[in-house]
Design a protein around this motif. Structure first.
Motif: not given
Ligand code: ACO
Length: 428
Positions: A47-49, A263-267, A295-297, A302-306, A353-363, A384-386
């Motif tokens: 549902y990206k769009n 883990p891709l959401h609150g985990g 490394d694509k392979n 990096l958890m907590g980024f993006g 790599y991170f700058v180009k893909r706009k991957l910043y530390p998230n909440v 706690m998130f819940a």
């Protein structure tokens, strides 16, 4: 003049209205698509769009890093409001007056007991059970003890279900943690504020009187506010879609808790600390892990980024980073895991790599760090998130019911076998 989108399929043109939100967002209204085109649908995995609803609760602009609840900026709310006020704001649309807040608080406190029989259900879980699974089950079990909560056709009944869950959810969350730690369950203290009481129920020792710590409770309050809503994310969409079948509030929330667990959401907040621990155990070589993430392979991320929506910066991460520094400073905490976190963030923020893909530390990157500093066990982070997201889920569920939204039922494009005749077992 209203805008129109034109779609051409095999030379046939179809027109669709474009709806505009109050923040100049545009959406092509394709409600009539299948009917007018003879069954053509859209496909948008993840549902990206796709906008699933019109909502007046939360506005966010991922490019500009804006997050507002009911029009108020997250920065101002985190600084000036408390969590209960934010709950009221999200659910009912306006900041409460002093009288409204007093009544809301009183109504919640009246419901703050949990049926003693719920303890038997809690007892049935092994101590090792993940708290998110336990919390989802207990939230669902609450329906049996509060059967009226499923009848939510009137605003009055909805209000009853809302104050009940706001009252009982912190109790269940705290009990889940205490059971894991072999501590007797705590019933809380209605003379305390909502967040202080939560902290007491989690941490009070059976043989000591509870002493509230302002730094700790202020940090917790802020964290809950920052997590309180985030428009149509995975768990919120789950709550809305489950509720769209007219399932009750508690059943919808139970499903939302399960969605948040991943883990891709609150985990992610738990995954962040686990990742940092693993890096520490492996000698603390952050460069090695930055290389693995690139490394694509290698499946390592990096958890907590993006972030799916924030492609510039996460405004919550900015607030929480400052708060993390304050809390760590005031509590005088020194922790090698936190040093690894700082090191990773510094390197990643400069890495192409991170700058180009706009991957910043998230909440979640910073919330895990604060929770750890506050002594909250890692497996409780997502709980706690819940606790923070609860008012957002409630507000979104209530909005969906009041707008009388239809049952959520997406379409698909079938890519399986065409018709084939059944083969008996001897022919296969
Ligand atoms: N580490 C390394 N690379 C990453 C990361 C990461 N954390 N996140 C994204 N990328 C890369 C992808 O490999 C991809 O690279 P490519 O274009 O070369 O193929 C590119 O960045 C885009 O990534 P997508 O997965 O397409 O981005 P999407 O918007 O779908 O995903 C998500 C967002 C799920 C948050 C992702 O960034 C991620 O997995 N992050 C780690 C988990 C995390 O922190 N989740 C918490 C989210 S916040 C919340 O729920 C409150």
């Amino acid at each position: 003049m209203s805008k129109i989108a034109t779609l051409e399929i095999d030379g046939n043109k179809y027109e669709f209205p474009i709806i505009e939100g109050t923040e100049n967002e545009f959406g092509i209204d394709i409600k009539a698509l299948r009917g007018s085109t003879g069954g053509v649908t859209t496909i948008d995995p993840g549902y990206k769009n796709t906008g699933s609803c019109e909502s007046a609760i939360t506005f966010l602009d991922g490019e500009k890093g804006i997050l507002r609840y009911r029009g108020y900026s997250i920065e101002e709310l985190a600084e000036k409001a408390d969590f209960l006020e934010v709950c009221y704001l999200l659910i009912f649309g306006e900041l409460p007056t002093a009288e409204q807040l007093e009544k809301f608080d009183k109504d919640i406190k009246e419901e703050s007991h949990v049926d003693e029989d719920m303890k038997k259900i809690l007892d049935g879980f092994p101590k090792s059970a993940h708290p998110m699974g336990v919390l989802s089950s207990l939230t669902s079990a609450l329906i049996a003890f509060n059967p009226g909560s499923v009848d939510v056709d009137s605003e009055e009944e909805m209000y009853g279900a809302i104050v009940k869950i706001l009252a009982k959810f912190p109790v269940l969350a705290a009990w889940t943690m205490r059971k894991r730690k072999s501590l007797p369950l705590d019933y809380g203290d209605n003379s305390l504020g909502y967040v202080e009481n939560l902290h007491k129920m989690m941490f009070a020792r059976p043989n000591q009187s509870y002493v509230a710590d302002k730094i700790v409770n202020d940090a917790l309050d802020k964290l809950l506010i920052l997590h309180a809503d985030h428009e149509q994310n995975c768990s919120t969409s789950t709550v809305r879609i489950v509720g769209s079948s007219h399932a009750g509030l508690f059943a919808s929330l139970s499903a939302g808790i399960s969605a948040l667990w991943g883990p891709l959401h609150g985990g992610a907040n738990q995954a962040v600390i686990e990742m940092l621990e693993a890096i520490k155990a492996d000698g603390g070589d952050t460069a090695k892990y930055i290389a693995k993430a690139k490394d694509k392979n290698d499946p390592f991320r990096l958890m907590g980024f993006g972030h799916r929506v924030y492609k510039n910066f996460d405004p919550r991460a900015k607030i929480i980073k400052k708060s993390a520094e304050e809390v760590l400073g005031s509590l005088g905490i020194e922790d090698p895991v936190l040093d690894i976190a700082k090191g990773l963030a510094e390197v990643a923020l400069k890495d192409e790599y991170f700058v180009k893909r706009k991957l910043y530390p998230n909440v979640d990157f910073y919330s895990g760090i604060i929770y750890r500093a506050l002594g909250i066990p890692t497996e409780m982070f997502t709980v706690m998130f819940a606790l923070g997201r609860l008012p957002g889920w409630i507000a979104q569920w209530r909005e969906m019911r009041l707008r009388k939204e239809p049952i959520g039922r997406p379409r698909q494009i079938y890519i399986g076998e065409n018709y084939r005749a059944f083969k008996s077992i001897s022919e296969r």
